[in-house]
Design an enzyme around this catalytic site. Structure first.
Site, mmCIF file in Angstrom:
data_model
loop_
_atom_site.group_PDB
_atom_site.id
_atom_site.type_symbol
_atom_site.label_atom_id
_atom_site.label_comp_id
_atom_site.label_asym_id
_atom_site.label_seq_id
_atom_site.Cartn_x
_atom_site.Cartn_y
_atom_site.Cartn_z
ATOM 1 N N ARG A 86 31.797 40.949 49.085
ATOM 2 C CA ARG A 86 33.036 41.417 49.679
ATOM 3 C C ARG A 86 32.924 41.388 51.282
ATOM 4 N NH1 ARG A 86 36.070 43.613 45.759
ATOM 5 N NH2 ARG A 86 35.010 44.442 44.206
ATOM 6 N N ARG A 93 35.016 33.696 45.070
ATOM 7 C CA ARG A 93 33.691 34.669 44.461
ATOM 8 C C ARG A 93 33.147 34.311 43.104
ATOM 9 N NH1 ARG A 93 38.795 35.930 46.222
ATOM 10 N NH2 ARG A 93 40.404 36.749 44.873
ATOM 11 N N ASP A 96 35.399 38.375 39.887
ATOM 12 C CA ASP A 96 36.420 39.478 40.357
ATOM 13 C C ASP A 96 37.485 39.812 39.129
ATOM 14 O OD1 ASP A 96 38.362 40.524 42.093
ATOM 15 O OD2 ASP A 96 39.802 39.036 41.886
ATOM 16 N N ASP A 98 39.900 42.819 37.804
ATOM 17 C CA ASP A 98 40.979 43.596 38.143
ATOM 18 C C ASP A 98 41.585 44.379 37.121
ATOM 19 O OD1 ASP A 98 41.061 42.951 40.851
ATOM 20 O OD2 ASP A 98 42.421 41.294 40.611
#
Length: 170
Positions: A86, A93, A96, A98
């Site tokens: 981060r 990345r 991730d 969410d």
């Protein structure tokens, strides 16, 4: 009903973008988080820097008794296990994850200096979330705006609708 979006656009020690997503799902299951539905894999350009590697994304519907803050801690741990860094916002990345929807609730909390807004605040403009959600939950309604998934998809730009492809795992 809880919806999670998982994306990857970098390799990790676990493998390629597809393998990172599969590893994240296995880690979720190892924490007792039951995966009920999983979308196909979707590939789309990185945002906002389209020159970054393409993302692979899925949406999963899960069941857990974990409250949102505890679920967030598990998600962050899994991202870190999959070598997530981060350093800068929107950088490439390995993983991730969410929280897209948590039991149709509107939630806002902080965990480890990260602000969690559920439903995800940019959900309505994310083709890589909306199309996979439509695939696994065609009658889903946004908890905050009360818009149907079809309405949200229709609001996407033509470019957003055309820039995402359902892909097969390598």
């Amino acid at each position: 009903m809880i919806l999670l979006a998982i994306g990857s656009n970098l390799h990790s020690k676990y493998g390629d973008r597809f393998q990172n997503i599969d590893a994240a799902i296995l880690f979720l299951e190892s924490y007792g988080i039951k995966v009920n539905k999983k979308s196909s894999y979707y590939e789309n350009p990185s945002h906002p820097n389209k020159s970054d590697p393409m993302f692979i994304n899925v949406v999963i519907q899960v069941e857990t008794s974990l409250p949102p803050e505890d679920l967030a801690s598990v998600l962050i741990f899994i991202e870190e296990k999959l070598e997530r860094r981060r350093d800068k916002k929107n950088e490439p990345r390995t993983c991730d994850i969410d929280i897209i929807d948590y039991k149709n609730q509107i939630i806002n909390f902080n965990y480890e200096n990260l602000n969690f807004v559920v439903p995800h605040e940019r959900l309505s403009s994310r083709n890589f979330v909306l199309l996979p959600v439509k695939e696994i939950l065609p009658d889903w309604i946004h908890p905050k705006t009360k818009e149907t998934i079809d309405t949200l998809i229709k609001k996407l730009s033509d470019d957003d609708r055309k820039s995402i492809l359902k892909v097969e795992k390598n």
